[in-house]
Design a protein around this motif. Structure first.
Motif, PDB file in Angstrom:
ATOM      1  N   THR A  59       9.313 -13.546   0.835  1.00 38.13           N
ATOM      2  CA  THR A  59       7.905 -13.795   0.700  1.00 38.13           C
ATOM      3  C   THR A  59       7.442 -12.729  -0.454  1.00 38.13           C
ATOM      4  OG1 THR A  59       7.119 -12.750   2.601  1.00 38.13           O
ATOM      5  CG2 THR A  59       7.376 -15.116   2.498  1.00 38.13           C
ATOM      6  N   GLY A  60       8.288 -11.501  -0.810  1.00 38.01           N
ATOM      7  CA  GLY A  60       7.944 -10.317  -1.462  1.00 38.01           C
ATOM      8  C   GLY A  60       8.584 -10.453  -2.672  1.00 38.01           C
ATOM      9  N   VAL A 253      -1.460   1.885  14.159  1.00 39.82           N
ATOM     10  CA  VAL A 253      -2.241   3.304  13.939  1.00 39.82           C
ATOM     11  C   VAL A 253      -3.689   2.915  13.635  1.00 39.82           C
ATOM     12  CG1 VAL A 253      -2.403   5.567  12.864  1.00 39.82           C
ATOM     13  CG2 VAL A 253      -0.109   4.818  13.049  1.00 39.82           C
ATOM     14  N   THR A 282       1.845   5.332   4.443  1.00 33.50           N
ATOM     15  CA  THR A 282       2.357   4.189   3.217  1.00 33.50           C
ATOM     16  C   THR A 282       1.709   3.191   3.063  1.00 33.50           C
ATOM     17  OG1 THR A 282       4.005   3.134   4.441  1.00 33.50           O
ATOM     18  CG2 THR A 282       4.813   5.413   3.871  1.00 33.50           C
ATOM     19  N   THR A 283       0.267   3.213   3.855  1.00 34.72           N
ATOM     20  CA  THR A 283      -0.468   1.752   3.643  1.00 34.72           C
ATOM     21  C   THR A 283      -0.983   1.666   2.425  1.00 34.72           C
ATOM     22  OG1 THR A 283      -2.225   3.084   4.455  1.00 34.72           O
ATOM     23  CG2 THR A 283      -0.800   2.180   6.266  1.00 34.72           C
ATOM     24  N   TRP A 427      -3.562 -11.841   0.773  1.00 43.69           N
ATOM     25  CA  TRP A 427      -3.113 -10.414   0.715  1.00 43.69           C
ATOM     26  C   TRP A 427      -4.563  -9.716   1.327  1.00 43.69           C
ATOM     27  CZ3 TRP A 427       1.378 -11.266  -0.030  1.00 43.69           C
ATOM     28  CH2 TRP A 427       1.925 -12.067  -0.832  1.00 43.69           C
ATOM     29  N   VAL A 479       8.427   2.626  -5.463  1.00 44.16           N
ATOM     30  CA  VAL A 479       8.070   3.100  -4.198  1.00 44.16           C
ATOM     31  C   VAL A 479       9.171   3.652  -3.565  1.00 44.16           C
ATOM     32  CG1 VAL A 479       6.301   1.099  -3.870  1.00 44.16           C
ATOM     33  CG2 VAL A 479       8.275   0.929  -2.848  1.00 44.16           C
TER      34      VAL A 479
HETATM   35  C1  LIG Z   1       4.946 -11.769  -3.973  1.00 45.77           C
HETATM   36  C2  LIG Z   1       5.376 -10.384  -4.388  1.00 45.77           C
HETATM   37  C3  LIG Z   1       6.442 -10.301  -5.526  1.00 45.77           C
HETATM   38  C4  LIG Z   1       6.932  -9.108  -5.742  1.00 45.77           C
HETATM   39  N1  LIG Z   1       7.529  -9.184  -6.670  1.00 45.77           N
HETATM   40  C5  LIG Z   1       8.432  -8.028  -7.104  1.00 45.77           C
HETATM   41  C6  LIG Z   1       9.638  -8.169  -7.713  1.00 45.77           C
HETATM   42  O1  LIG Z   1      10.221  -9.207  -8.261  1.00 45.77           O
HETATM   43  N2  LIG Z   1      10.278  -6.630  -8.030  1.00 45.77           N
HETATM   44  C7  LIG Z   1       9.736  -5.477  -7.350  1.00 45.77           C
HETATM   45  O2  LIG Z   1      10.308  -4.409  -7.967  1.00 45.77           O
HETATM   46  N3  LIG Z   1       8.615  -5.614  -6.714  1.00 45.77           N
HETATM   47  C8  LIG Z   1       7.964  -6.653  -6.624  1.00 45.77           C
HETATM   48  N4  LIG Z   1       6.788  -6.685  -5.637  1.00 45.77           N
HETATM   49  C9  LIG Z   1       6.197  -5.216  -5.227  1.00 45.77           C
HETATM   50  C10 LIG Z   1       6.871  -4.765  -4.060  1.00 45.77           C
HETATM   51  O3  LIG Z   1       6.961  -5.682  -3.169  1.00 45.77           O
HETATM   52  C11 LIG Z   1       5.895  -3.690  -3.474  1.00 45.77           C
HETATM   53  O4  LIG Z   1       5.670  -2.968  -4.425  1.00 45.77           O
HETATM   54  C12 LIG Z   1       6.530  -2.777  -2.446  1.00 45.77           C
HETATM   55  O5  LIG Z   1       7.413  -3.681  -1.481  1.00 45.77           O
HETATM   56  C13 LIG Z   1       5.386  -1.996  -1.580  1.00 45.77           C
HETATM   57  O6  LIG Z   1       6.219  -1.425  -0.617  1.00 45.77           O
HETATM   58  P1  LIG Z   1       5.170  -0.092   0.173  1.00 45.77           P
HETATM   59  O7  LIG Z   1       6.325   0.485   1.049  1.00 45.77           O
HETATM   60  O8  LIG Z   1       4.699   0.495  -0.760  1.00 45.77           O
HETATM   61  O9  LIG Z   1       4.166  -1.288   0.850  1.00 45.77           O
HETATM   62  P2  LIG Z   1       4.296  -2.141   2.206  1.00 45.77           P
HETATM   63  O10 LIG Z   1       5.513  -3.087   2.110  1.00 45.77           O
HETATM   64  O11 LIG Z   1       3.222  -2.750   2.212  1.00 45.77           O
HETATM   65  O12 LIG Z   1       4.282  -1.073   3.618  1.00 45.77           O
HETATM   66  C14 LIG Z   1       3.103  -0.660   4.240  1.00 45.77           C
HETATM   67  C15 LIG Z   1       3.610  -1.214   5.485  1.00 45.77           C
HETATM   68  O13 LIG Z   1       2.439  -0.494   6.311  1.00 45.77           O
HETATM   69  C16 LIG Z   1       2.274  -1.151   7.437  1.00 45.77           C
HETATM   70  N5  LIG Z   1       1.077  -0.625   8.097  1.00 45.77           N
HETATM   71  C17 LIG Z   1      -0.336  -1.067   7.491  1.00 45.77           C
HETATM   72  N6  LIG Z   1      -1.381  -0.500   8.060  1.00 45.77           N
HETATM   73  C18 LIG Z   1      -0.683   0.147   9.398  1.00 45.77           C
HETATM   74  C19 LIG Z   1      -1.032   0.742  10.310  1.00 45.77           C
HETATM   75  N7  LIG Z   1      -2.517   1.099  10.543  1.00 45.77           N
HETATM   76  N8  LIG Z   1      -0.278   1.019  11.461  1.00 45.77           N
HETATM   77  C20 LIG Z   1       1.128   0.663  11.278  1.00 45.77           C
HETATM   78  N9  LIG Z   1       1.510   0.323  10.184  1.00 45.77           N
HETATM   79  C21 LIG Z   1       0.483  -0.240   9.231  1.00 45.77           C
HETATM   80  C22 LIG Z   1       2.368  -2.558   6.805  1.00 45.77           C
HETATM   81  O14 LIG Z   1       2.625  -3.603   7.757  1.00 45.77           O
HETATM   82  C23 LIG Z   1       3.571  -2.529   6.083  1.00 45.77           C
HETATM   83  O15 LIG Z   1       4.709  -2.930   6.629  1.00 45.77           O
HETATM   84  C24 LIG Z   1       6.302  -8.114  -5.283  1.00 45.77           C
HETATM   85  C25 LIG Z   1       5.293  -7.907  -4.176  1.00 45.77           C
HETATM   86  C26 LIG Z   1       5.024  -9.304  -3.915  1.00 45.77           C
HETATM   87  C27 LIG Z   1       4.055  -9.249  -2.673  1.00 45.77           C
END
Ligand SMILES: Cc1cc2nc3c(=O)[nH]c(=O)nc-3n(C[C@H](O)[C@H](O)[C@H](O)COP(=O)(O)OP(=O)(O)OC[C@H]3O[C@@H](n4cnc5c(N)ncnc54)[C@H](O)[C@@H]3O)c2cc1C
Length: 495
Positions: A59-60, A253, A282-283, A427, A479
């Motif tokens: 889904t991502g 958290v 990392t939120t 989102w 990331v």
């Molecule tokens: C539809 C879609 C298509 C995409 N396509 C691409 C692509 O083709 N190629 C590419 O490179 N990138 C793509 N991306 C972007 C990529 O997925 C993101 O940039 C990356 O996954 C973000 O990772 P992250 O660890 O920064 O954030 P996240 O994956 O959002 O991680 C943050 C985590 O923190 C958790 N969290 C939040 N608040 C709390 C709290 N208070 N306590 C505990 N846990 C908490 C959340 O549940 C989450 O699991 C896409 C994204 C989407 C949604």
């Protein structure tokens, strides 16, 4: 580079997305005691997975690039990528489908790619392609060292020969003009500039330096992780757990426990407190958790509507990744980033990973993800808070499916067995600012040293940030790099 002062033995990482996992692996590799707290039931975050009736839907992200970054991260705990993950290099990176009915397969192999360009647009454009790919590789090399793969505390950190080389190569002009200097054919211009949208900006406003995003996919190639992209966070989490990282899933958290200038622990919903010498957040919106940390009103990337489909049809002839361009071009970006309207003549990214990986769909079926860029919900970022996506979605879905049927995915609508749709409201309901999963746009003022650093100047001295809303930016490769940059704020530079 500034680092966290004082003790950093016990670190709590908030979030088990790719940034949190990368940070945890790096910190564990450097001998820290690491606990990852994740509100969801498993790892992945935005790189989510949905399994239904034998269909496995990512889904991502769908386009997986730069696997060497994940390999390097796993190596921090002595693990080899190939022991955790099976990657298939895609011979055809993308199929570009144009509104005039023509198409071009982007091959990882330069000669095959150039032959395709020659057949489509003639020998002069094929020669331009070779020059452009060489230029891209050089631009990427320059930027990796200056802008991307390092912690930046001030713009002065950029000063050096690479910055001047980048300026000399026109890196600070407009992306659209940069691409137009190489190619006469409008279709090739589109192919090498649509990636600006991955960075949240229109190619007509983005600086040419963003051409490098095309280096990550078209230049360096795209891979398919067997089992889907969800296999990547699963592999990273398994390696981290085996190395001694503690995971707390289903734990949210609520707040950080701050004493004076330092955080001494994190408080979970339900009242439990986990002690910490340092915390990595990392939120998506760190300002909601980190007291004292704030930033000027950010500009957010456009959002998207995604259709994830399990279909009982072979859909013969379709590629793993297709970029299906509409006839409109500049208008598309105006609608998305200025007018706050859904695209009237959509350009779509359609991925069908079951073309490569039969484990993702039952016999005779395929999984598809369709990404339709859409305005976000923030009027200050060119978005629109007034679109009622809940009401609009059924009609918009019909429109997207109708577009795909007309562009060659004949019979798709009738073959759908499993379906999941996300919109900007999805989102927003998950807590992402402006209803976009693509975080802060890479405008000039939100890039490199102007983007929030991994160790903010405001807020507690032992809170570090990682993920797509801080340096270096959005997308899987960025990331994963941010995880290393965040870890180095705690451990000091590790090379
Ligand atoms: C539809 C879609 C298509 C995409 N396509 C691409 C692509 O083709 N190629 C590419 O490179 N990138 C793509 N991306 C972007 C990529 O997925 C993101 O940039 C990356 O996954 C973000 O990772 P992250 O660890 O920064 O954030 P996240 O994956 O959002 O991680 C943050 C985590 O923190 C958790 N969290 C939040 N608040 C709390 C709290 N208070 N306590 C505990 N846990 C908490 C959340 O549940 C989450 O699991 C896409 C994204 C989407 C949604």
């Amino acid at each position: 580079m500034r680092t966290v002062p004082g003790a950093t033995d016990r670190v709590v990482v908030i979030g088990a997305g790719l940034a949190g996992l990368a940070t945890a692996l790096r910190l564990r590799g450097a001998g820290r005691e690491v606990t990852v707290v994740e509100r969801g039931p498993g790892p992945g975050g935005r790189a989510g997975v949905l399994e239904r009736d034998g269909y496995v839907l990512d889904t991502g992200p769908s386009v997986f690039t730069a696997p060497e970054l994940v390999a390097d991260t796993l190596a921090a705990v002595g693990e080899r990528l190939e022991d955790r993950l099976e990657l298939v290099p895609l011979e055809t990176t993308y199929r570009a489908q144009f509104a005039d009915g023509s198409h071009l397969d982007v091959h990882a192999d330069v000669d095959a790619f150039a032959a395709g360009v020659e057949a489509l647009a003639g020998p002069a454009e094929a020669a331009a392609l070779r020059r452009y790919l060489a230029d891209l590789a050089e631009l990427y090399r320059l930027q990796l060292r200056t802008f991307i793969d390092r912690n930046l505390d001030t713009p002065l950190d950029l000063l050096g020969p690479e910055l001047w080389a980048l300026a000399r190569r026109g890196g600070f002009g407009r992306l659209s003009s940069h691409v137009a200097r190489f190619f006469d054919d409008d279709r090739l211009r589109r192919l090498f500039s649509f990636q600006a949208l991955y960075a949240g900006v229109s190619p007509f406003r983005a600086i040419a330096a963003y051409a490098v995003i095309a280096q990550l996919d078209i230049g360096a190639g795209v891979w398919h992780p067997v089992g889907g992209i969800g296999a990547v966070p699963r592999a990273m989490a398994a390696a981290a757990a085996d190395a001694g990282v503690v995971f707390r899933y289903g734990a949210t958290v609520e707040q950080l426990d701050v004493r004076g200038r330092r955080v001494t622990g994190v408080c979970l919903e339900g009242g439990e407190r986990l002690p910490a010498d340092a915390v990595v957040v990392t939120t998506d919106v760190p300002e909601r958790l980190v007291p004292g940390f704030s930033r000027r009103r950010p500009t957010y990337s456009p959002s998207c509507v995604t259709l994830h489909l399990g279909v009982r049809d072979e859909l013969p002839g379709q590629a793993h990744h297709t970029i299906s361009f509409g006839a409109a071009w500049q208008q598309v970006f105006d609608e998305l980033t200025r007018d706050g309207r859904p695209m009237s003549d959509p350009s779509l990214l359609v991925s069908m990973p079951s073309r490569t990986d039969r484990s993702l769909a039952p016999d005779g079926g395929q999984v598809l993800s369709v990404v339709a860029p859409a305005p976000n919900l923030d009027p200050h970022s060119g978005g629109n808070p007034h679109i009622d996506w809940d009401a609009l979605t059924p009609r918009y879905r019909e429109e997207v499916l109708g577009t795909l049927e007309a562009r060659g995915w004949t019979g798709l609508s009738d073959a759908i067995e499993v379906e999941h749709v996300d919109t900007p409201l999805t989102w927003a309901r998950q807590g992402m600012a402006a209803g976009t999963p693509f975080a802060l746009a890479h405008t000039f003022g939100q890039t490199g040293p102007f983007r929030t650093p991994t160790l903010p100047r405001r807020g507690p001295e032992n809170v570090v940030l990682a993920g797509s809303s801080v340096q270096p930016g959005v997308g899987v490769p960025m990331v994963v790099i941010s995880g290393r940059l965040a870890a180095e704020r705690i451990t000091g530079p590790v090379r």
